[in-house]
Every structure is written in C-alpha cells, then in structure tokens.
Scaffold this motif. Structure first.
Motif: not given
Length: 493
Positions: A341, A350-351, A337, A346-348
C-alpha cells in the motif's frame, strides 16, 4: 510488436569523430516504414530526427522492443506542425517538457526536443531548457548504454559517451559523474538496479559508490515512481541481481526495508536458514515455474520475495537450540499489505500478494496426506483464483539441500494436486456454493433480504465444504435445524 531491426557490424558513422577501423559499431538497416516517413518529413523541413535511448540500446543488444523514442532539434511547436496531417492522433500532455506523442498505423512514437536541463537539487523537477546538439542531449541522459542515437535519414550512429563499449563490456555507467547524474534525478539510482535486473549488466564501481552515498536522496521521489521501477526490476530477467544491489547500496532500506531486515544474524547455537538468501532462492525458483509463453508474473514474484517477510518479527529462540517463527505467515501478510500500500500498488495486487503470503504455509499441515476432503476443499476455496500461483509458490518454497526431503515434499504436493483435481472434477470446486441460494433461503425461512440471510448462506457454504454436495431435501433439513438453533421463527408449512 517488436521492432524488426536488422543489425549488421559496420564501421562507425559518427557525427563527432572521423570513421576509423577501431570503431566497432552497428548500423541499423531496417526500421518500420512509419519511422522513415517521419524522418523524411523532418528532413524536408530542415530538422534532424534521431532514434534514441532504450530503443537503440535494445537494437544493439538484439532485444525486442516496442519503444519508438526520438529526439530532435525541432522545437515543440515545430514538432506539432510536422505531426499535423501525418499522425492519426497526437497528444501534447508532455509538451511542457518538450515531448509530444503520436500514433500512425498502430505504431506509437514519442518525440522530445533536445534537452539541456538543470535541476534544483531538492525535487526531481528540472528547469526545462532546450538544447541545440545531439551530443548535449545524450550527455544528460542516465547511463551511457542509453546515450546512443541513430539519425534515421542519414543512418548515422552517434555515441559520444562510449555507450557501445559499455554494451560490449556489459557495464552500467553514467555519462557525467554518478554524483551529478543522481543528484539531478535520484530515481536513476533505482533505475540502475532495474537495468542490472533487465540486462544482467554490472554497475561500474563509481556508480555503486555513489548509490551507497546518495541512497537517502531517493526519498525525494514519489512512491508511484519508485513502485514503477521496482515492478520493472522484479519482472526483469535477473531480479536477484537488482535486489542484491539495492540491499548492498542501502536503496532497499527506503524501498523495501523488510527485505534488508530478513538478513538475520545466525547464532551458532540456534541454527536456521538465512531468510534473506532463502527468499531470493524462492524467487528464482518461482520464476522457473512461470509459463515462458506468458509475461512475467509480478504477483507471484512479489509473493515469493515477501513470503517470509514476517519471520524477523516472529523469531524466537527455543530451548535446545531451535528457532521458531510461529504465525509468521499471519504477520507477514499484514506486513506485505502495509508495504505494498505504501508503494501505491493496486488493491488487487496488494490483496493477492498478501493472501499468497498468508496461505504459503497451509500445505505443511497436509503431512503425509492426512487432510480430509473437507480440508482440501477449504484449501482450494481459500486460494480461489490464486490456486495456480499458490501451487508454484509452495513448490518454490522448498529450498532444502536434502535431496530425499525435497523429493518427498514434491511427491506429497503432487498427491495434493491430484486430489484437488479429482475432487474438483467431481464437485466443481472453483464454484463451490451452498446447496441453496439466497432466494430459496429467504423463501424457506420467510425472511426479507438482510444479514440473517447472509448468515444462513455462510452456514450452508461451510456445510458444503465440510460434507460435499448435499441432496436438496437434506440441505433444507440442515437449514431448518440451523434456523431453530438461531431462534428464527419458521413459517408454517
């Protein structure tokens, strides 16, 4: 849509050298109609228009491409005037660098005036200078395989730096010296690794030497640009080759230092797998499990590469010669993570990658099928939309050379997937919800919206995972029992 070019061996037609039988090259005989239309407009105005760069390289390689990149002797205002009245839309966001874009009947084109830039050696921003010749433009490009051009109106092939020979030899080299090229734009070093992945070419020794010496200069490049190149590398046909080049030259130390860190020293008294080598094999095996009809799965590839990222930080030597990596999936998820980052993913993405890293060991608790149906439900609900990718990652993570052990692991996972399918068909696991919704919880307990309702909802969901679907009366009874244990004053019934 791929560009429908037809490639036929022909004698060289070159602006700069006489035709000889020794010059083996190709003439592009068919291009989309909009290209011919555009070339006619430029020719009528006294200008030359060349297809250039990756579009020509891919045509020579007989690879599909959607790029229509051009270069021309016309200056930006002249290009604007020629596009006006012909294109369906024009944009000039790159006009300061001599580039204009346009669309015509669904085709997108980019046209850049001949360039002869100079760089300050500190940033990667050039002092934009327009050139006067196609040779001068091509010589400033990143690699010889990208320094070929095709004049559309005359069907003339231009190759001043030996790009065709480089394609034939599958060698990646620079038109100028690598030191000059990489000093102008350090991102070209990472682009070299990307082309190794995409094309399967071998970098020239002088290119590798320059990359190794100049790798620290990549720090001049923004994380967004680095991430874009890394993603293209990972989605190439040979990502392992590109990653190995990054590690060998030191580029990985700046882009993915955790990858280099996985090259753990193997102690003769404490044997364990080479984590770096294992991770590359898992990446290759995960790619083999992708659907060939779909685009490369960047999330799956990142997860496969990074699934053991936490092992270096959790390695412990045990008495008796063993090595442990306790909770490396937890540490690895946090590390993945943090790195993604930093690379501005993107957050999607990464998660999703972090969750796959976190879950990749869960299967090994399955043993010989000892999991209860409750444990299977939790496996599915924790994976959520990542379940298919998790299946592929877990299967790819089996790299043992012991054929009996590998076969046993695969059979066990087959059984788990069959159980998931069976329970899923009975209970619709993809949409596991409590047997009572939030509105009914509030009505039964006489509660307004708030945290306590969410707590009750979560309790019922956990109950649903443990015991499967409950009938309505049983669900209400469990809710009331929970509420009394929490000190909730129940309404009179």
């Amino acid at each position: 849509m791929p560009i429908p070019w037809l490639l036929v061996p022909r004698p060289l037609v070159n602006d700069n050298a006489p035709t000889t039988e020794d010059n083996a090259v190709v003439e592009l005989l068919k291009v989309p109609p909009v290209v011919d239309e555009l070339a006619e407009r430029f020719a009528a105005a006294g200008h030359r228009l060349y297809l250039v760069g990756g579009s020509v390289r891919d045509a020579v390689l007989d690879r599909p491409t959607t790029d229509l990149d051009f270069t021309t002797d016309a200056r930006p205002p002249q290009v604007q005037a020629l596009l006006k009245g012909w294109a369906d839309a024009v944009w000039d966001t790159g006009i300061a660098f001599g580039t204009l874009g346009a669309t015509k009947r669904g085709e997108t084109v980019e046209i850049t005036t001949f360039r002869a830039d100079s760089y300050d050696g500190v940033t990667r921003n050039p002092e934009v200078t327009f050139g006067d010749t196609i040779d001068g433009d091509l010589v400033r490009r990143d690699f010889t395989v990208n320094a070929m051009a095709f004049e559309v109106s005359t069907r003339a092939f231009v190759d001043p730096t030996g790009g065709m020979a480089a394609v034939a030899a599958k060698v990646l080299d620079t038109p100028a010296t690598p030191e000059e090229s990489f000093s102008d734009d350090p991102l070209r070093m990472l682009r070299a690794a990307r082309f190794v992945s995409q094309l399967g070419f071998t970098p020239a020794p002088r290119v590798v030497e320059a990359m190794t010496a100049m790798a620290p200069q990549l720090a001049r490049i923004t994380p967004e640009r680095v991430q874009a190149e890394l993603s293209k590398l990972l989605c190439g046909a040979h990502p392992r080759l590109g990653l190995e080049l990054m590690v060998r030259t030191g580029l990985a130390d700046l882009v993915l230092p955790e990858l280099t860190a996985m090259k753990l020293e193997i102690d003769e008294h404490h044997q364990h797998k080479d984590v770096y080598e294992h991770s590359l094999v898992v990446l290759e095996q995960a790619i083999d499990l992708e659907d060939p009809e779909l685009s490369p799965d960047l999330v799956l590839r990142l997860a496969a590469l990074l699934h053991d990222i936490g092992k270096p930080d959790t390695r412990r030597f045990e008495d008796g010669g063993g090595v442990s990596f306790h909770h490396h999936e937890v540490v690895g998820a946090k590390m993945a993570r943090k790195r993604l980052r930093a690379l501005r993913y993107s957050k999607e993405i990464t998660e999703d990658v972090a969750q796959l890293v976190y879950l990749h060991l869960r299967f090994h608790g399955y043993g010989k099928g000892e999991w209860t149906d409750s444990a299977v439900r939790r496996y599915v609900t924790d994976a959520e939309h990542l379940l298919t990718r998790l299946h592929k990652l877990v299967r790819a993570d089996c790299t043992t050379r012991n054929k009996r052990k590998a076969s046993s692991l695969q059979r066990t996972y087959d059984e788990l997937e069959e159980r998931i399918a069976r329970i899923g068909a009975e209970e619709d696991l993809k949409r596991v919800r409590p047997d009572l919704d939030g509105n009914e919880i509030m009505r039964l307990l006489g509660l307004p919206p708030g945290p306590l309702v969410g707590k009750a909802w979560k309790f019922l969901k956990e109950l649903r995972l443990d015991r499967g679907p409950l009938d309505h009366d049983e669900a209400i009874a469990e809710l009331f029992a929970w509420a009394r244990s929490e000190g909730v004053e129940l309404p009179e019934r």
